[in-house]
Design an enzyme around this catalytic site. Structure first.
Site, mmCIF file in Angstrom:
data_model
loop_
_atom_site.group_PDB
_atom_site.id
_atom_site.type_symbol
_atom_site.label_atom_id
_atom_site.label_comp_id
_atom_site.label_asym_id
_atom_site.label_seq_id
_atom_site.Cartn_x
_atom_site.Cartn_y
_atom_site.Cartn_z
ATOM 1 C CG HIS A 364 -1.849 -1.191 1.186
ATOM 2 N ND1 HIS A 364 -2.719 -1.471 2.190
ATOM 3 C CD2 HIS A 364 -2.028 -2.154 0.247
ATOM 4 C CE1 HIS A 364 -3.399 -2.555 1.889
ATOM 5 N NE2 HIS A 364 -2.992 -2.991 0.722
ATOM 6 C CG ASP A 630 -3.497 -3.869 -15.595
ATOM 7 O OD1 ASP A 630 -2.652 -4.640 -15.103
ATOM 8 O OD2 ASP A 630 -4.202 -3.103 -14.909
ATOM 9 C CB CYS A 677 -5.650 6.523 -18.742
ATOM 10 S SG CYS A 677 -6.402 4.953 -18.297
HETATM 11 C C1 PEP Z 1 -3.451 0.722 -16.518
HETATM 12 O O1 PEP Z 1 -3.532 -0.479 -16.284
HETATM 13 O O2 PEP Z 1 -2.847 1.199 -17.490
HETATM 14 C C2 PEP Z 1 -4.107 1.701 -15.621
HETATM 15 C C3 PEP Z 1 -4.180 2.968 -15.959
HETATM 16 O O3 PEP Z 1 -4.581 1.244 -14.446
HETATM 17 P P1 PEP Z 1 -3.648 0.855 -13.196
HETATM 18 O O4 PEP Z 1 -2.270 1.342 -13.510
HETATM 19 O O5 PEP Z 1 -4.265 1.532 -12.021
HETATM 20 O O6 PEP Z 1 -3.777 -0.629 -13.165
HETATM 21 MG MG MG Z 2 -4.953 -1.221 -14.852
#
Ligand code: PEP
Ligand code: MG
Length: 746
Positions: A364, A630, A677
């Site tokens: 965390h 991801d 993103c």
């Molecule tokens: C991603 O997977 O690109 C994303 C923006 O989400 P996180 O990094 O929070 O998994």
């Molecule tokens: Mg993600």
């Protein structure tokens, strides 16, 4: 234990104290110390070996071996009996040393005349400093009392070494905590920083290791233990409603705080002549040594608890609470063994960087450091014993490297880099109100990622058009209970207020597996990133998701609301999640709450499967946002948190770019707005390539907006696409070098 032996040991410490108080130089002091020990223990030899570097021990003082050997005789860690004591941290008591396995004969010392050997480690809080040895001509087996006495002396020597009582010529007698040290840890959060050490838990300094009046020390220990027990009881009662792991930890604390054997070991140390705080440290030191050797993670955790309690006890005894009187530097870099997410949030953006001795990429604290965009290095072994408050320190979060008390050339490199960044930043500030318009006239939308209320001021400072991704995990991670709907609604409303009408895309909870909430039962999953997380948890355990959706609806009041569901892997999941939001809207309406002015419901595209989803998915989604972090890990089957593989595949690999292109084409086909993103959106070269593949909206950390905009305004996207296509056609694995080359010549 015989009274006589106790007082012998006390007498020895008394004589040592006198010798240490004398106004003599480091070497002379050490020489005196070995003489006193040899004489008191009636042994022919007493020697002190100290580390000159992490691998080599050096004979630094001796009574009984040849004086010429001092500062000449050296051995590697693990070599000979002395090296073995140093490596294992365990005592060797050998009546017939030459017959002992691993014995190494060192002719220059003249030690062939000696038969028995007793070696004890000199260590402070588990940190190895050296070895104290006594030897005799006779085949003498040292008694438990003698071993104990020597251990107590070694403890005092460790304290005195730490305090710099033996400074002298050469590496082994150098002042501690002054040399430059490099730590190679693991990347927690990218970024570089230079600043001064701020210890989260400054170490307690014990200036009086030897007891003058054991009776008084016993009384001090008793009173301190009483206070400790009361504190622990208070902690247990305060969280009486919390179940599970946290309660278990506190119960263990209570058990230790009431442990007779812990107390009696410390009492025995005191009766041997140690002060109360030195006794606590002695037991803490041996617990730390054991901690390193215990393979069972559960037991190791329990030893950790004991360590934590010992720290509390030391603070009570010395009065050195967290407030040691040190002032936080202006450019603090937090150094800690570990830190909870709440504590890290309390420090907030004041920190330039964070270095943790432990930690893990999924912890965390890491999540918080990422949200705060503070460079973080984890697993920097030994940093808390080396670093002192106020030491200069550099953090290279990209490579997981920390320089403590760096040499001039390292400092210069860091300062130059930061100065260049600052200069570039000033340039970017000038672009703040300009659009990201490419040379061929395309306008790219740049949004920012956020996760805290504290991020919102950057919305205006960075020139972002809105919040393209608001991660909602942090409010759940930093509490020990599920946050209340009212509190969440209030927070989301404040976020919308601060955005002043700009669009904020709220992503529902992406939690589970590696990001286990303190109040959730940990799921033992072999592959947590591919396990029960995000929307999977939301759909299976609907209560929390529905509560969050209600909070979002209420926060919007009459304003527009944008919600996005993470980790959608098949159409059905999106339909179901979307339906939940629609039902909640209906329910809120019936309850008489004001509904949002408009609602957009989007999906994150984070698994390759969704690039090939039915057309209806693209039609139903009001918008799609590619979660590149991801998506990339699943596309290449390479764990984004695994240092060994995470840099192995390039985002600009032709296959990945073709996947992005496929998604763009599908979205164009249905007129679905698309954004990206993941972290790559904030890397200028990557941003150019994503744009060339047809992505028209990017969401990134606020600090990346300037650099990305600056580059986008200097390129012709049409041209960039041609360069990429040529590279793709040529069979290149990645288009990176072709695009970089083109940009250099542009
Ligand atoms: C991603 O997977 O690109 C994303 C923006 O989400 P996180 O990094 O929070 O998994
Ligand atoms: Mg993600």
């Amino acid at each position: 234990m015989a009274e006589a032996t106790e007082s012998e040991s006390r007498k020895l410490l008394g004589r040592l104290r006198e010798a240490l108080a004398e106004d003599s130089a480091g070497q002379a002091r050490l020489d005196r110390v070995v003489q006193i020990i040899a004489c008191s223990m009636a042994t022919e030899v007493c020697s002190i070996y100290l580390f000159r570097d992490s691998d080599t021990l050096e004979l630094c003082a001796t009574e009984g071996l040849k004086p010429e050997a001092v500062h000449h005789t050296r051995m590697r860690l693990g070599e000979g009996l002395v090296g073995r004591v140093a490596r294992t941290g365990q005592i060797i008591n050998a009546p017939d040393a030459p017959a002992e396995r691993g014995f190494r004969y060192m002719p220059e010392t003249g030690e062939e005349r000696f038969s028995s050997f007793l070696g004890v480690p000199i260590q402070r809080l588990g940190e190895r400093l050296g070895v104290l040895v006594v030897q005799s001509k006779s085949n003498r087996e040292y008694t438990d009392d003698e071993i104990y006495a020597l251990e107590v002396v070694a403890m005092v020597l460790a304290e005195m070494t730490e305090l710099g009582a033996f400074l002298g010529e050469g590496e082994a007698l150098r002042a501690r905590h002054q040399q430059p040290v490099v730590f190679r840890g693991v990347m927690g959060q990218e970024g570089t920083a230079i600043g001064h050490v701020w210890l989260h838990e400054p170490r307690v300094v014990v200036t009086n290791p030897i007891a003058e009046d054991p009776q008084r020390e016993l009384e001090r220990l008793r009173v301190a233990m009483e206070t400790l027990r009361r504190t622990v009881d208070g902690m247990v009662n305060a969280v009486s409603l919390v179940e599970g792991e946290q309660r278990e930890v506190l119960e263990t604390y209570r058990l230790f705080a009431n442990s007779r054997s812990w107390l009696s070991r410390m009492e025995e140390d005191i009766s041997r002549g140690l002060s109360a705080e030195a006794a606590v440290e002695k037991e803490q030191s041996s617990a730390r040594t054991r901690m390193k050797q215990v393979p069972d993670p559960y037991l190791r955790e329990r030893l950790h608890d004991l360590d934590d309690l010992s720290n509390r006890l030391l603070r009570i005894l010395t009065g050195q609470g967290n407030e040691t009187g040190a002032e936080m530097p202006e450019d603090p870099i937090l150094v800690a063994r570990n830190i909870g997410p709440g504590e890290l949030l309390d420090y907030g953006r004041k920190l330039r960087g964070v270095v943790l001795e432990e930690g893990s990429v999924g912890s965390h604290a890491t999540v918080v450091a990422r949200a705060l965009a503070i460079p973080l290095v984890i697993n920097a072994a030994g940093i808390t014993t080396e670093a002192l408050n106020g030491d200069l320190i550099t953090v290279d979060g990209d490579h997981g490297i920390v320089h403590l008390r760096p040499e001039e050339n390292v400092r210069t490199v860091f300062r130059d880099k930061l100065a260049m960044d600052a200069k570039a930043q000033r340039r970017y500030d000038d672009l703040r109100d300009q659009p990201a318009r490419t040379l061929d006239g395309r306008v790219i939308e740049l949004h920012m990622n956020a996760g805290l209320m504290a991020d919102l001021p950057s919305l205006h400072g960075s020139g972002a058009e809105g919040v393209g991704l608001f991660r909602t995990e942090l409010q759940f991670l930093t509490r020990n209970k599920v946050p209340r709907r009212g509190a969440l609604a209030a927070l989301y409303a404040r976020v919308m207020d601060a955005a002043e009408g700009k669009r904020v895309v709220f992503r529902t909870l992406d939690i589970g597996s590696d990001k286990v909430l303190p109040y959730m039962k940990p799921q033992d999953e072999p592959n947590p990133a591919m396990g029960w997380r995000a929307i999977r948890v939301g759909l299976d355990k609907k209560g929390v998701m529905r509560m969050q959706l209600q909070a979002l609806i209420r926060a919007a009041g009459g304003r527009p609301l944008t919600v996005m569901f993470p980790f959608i892997a098949q159409f059905e999941e999106f339909k179901e999640a979307r339906q939940h939001l629609l039902s909640e809207l209906e329910r809120e309406d019936k309850l008489g709450h004001v509904l949002p002015e408009s609602v957009e419901i989007g999906a994150m595209l984070e698994t390759p499967s969704m690039a090939f989803a039915p057309r209806q998915f693209f039609e139903l989604a009001d918008f799609i946002s590619i979660g590149g972090n991801d998506l990339k890990q699943f596309f290449f089957a390479a764990d984004r948190e695994n240092e060994r593989v995470r840099r192995r595949y390039d985002t600009l690999n032709v296959s990945f770019l073709t996947l992005i292109e496929t998604i763009v084409v599908r979205c164009i086909g249905t007129g679905t707005p698309l954004s990206f993103c993941g972290e790559d959106a904030g890397r200028p070269l990557e941003a150019v390539c994503l744009t060339a593949m047809g992505v028209r909206s990017l969401s990134m950390r606020p600090a990346s907006i300037g650099p990305v905009k600056s580059l986008l305004r200097r390129v012709d996207i049409e041209e960039a696409k041609k360069v990429i296509d040529r590279a793709r056609a040529s069979g290149e694995q990645s288009v990176r070098s072709a695009v970089a080359e083109w940009l250099r010549n542009a």
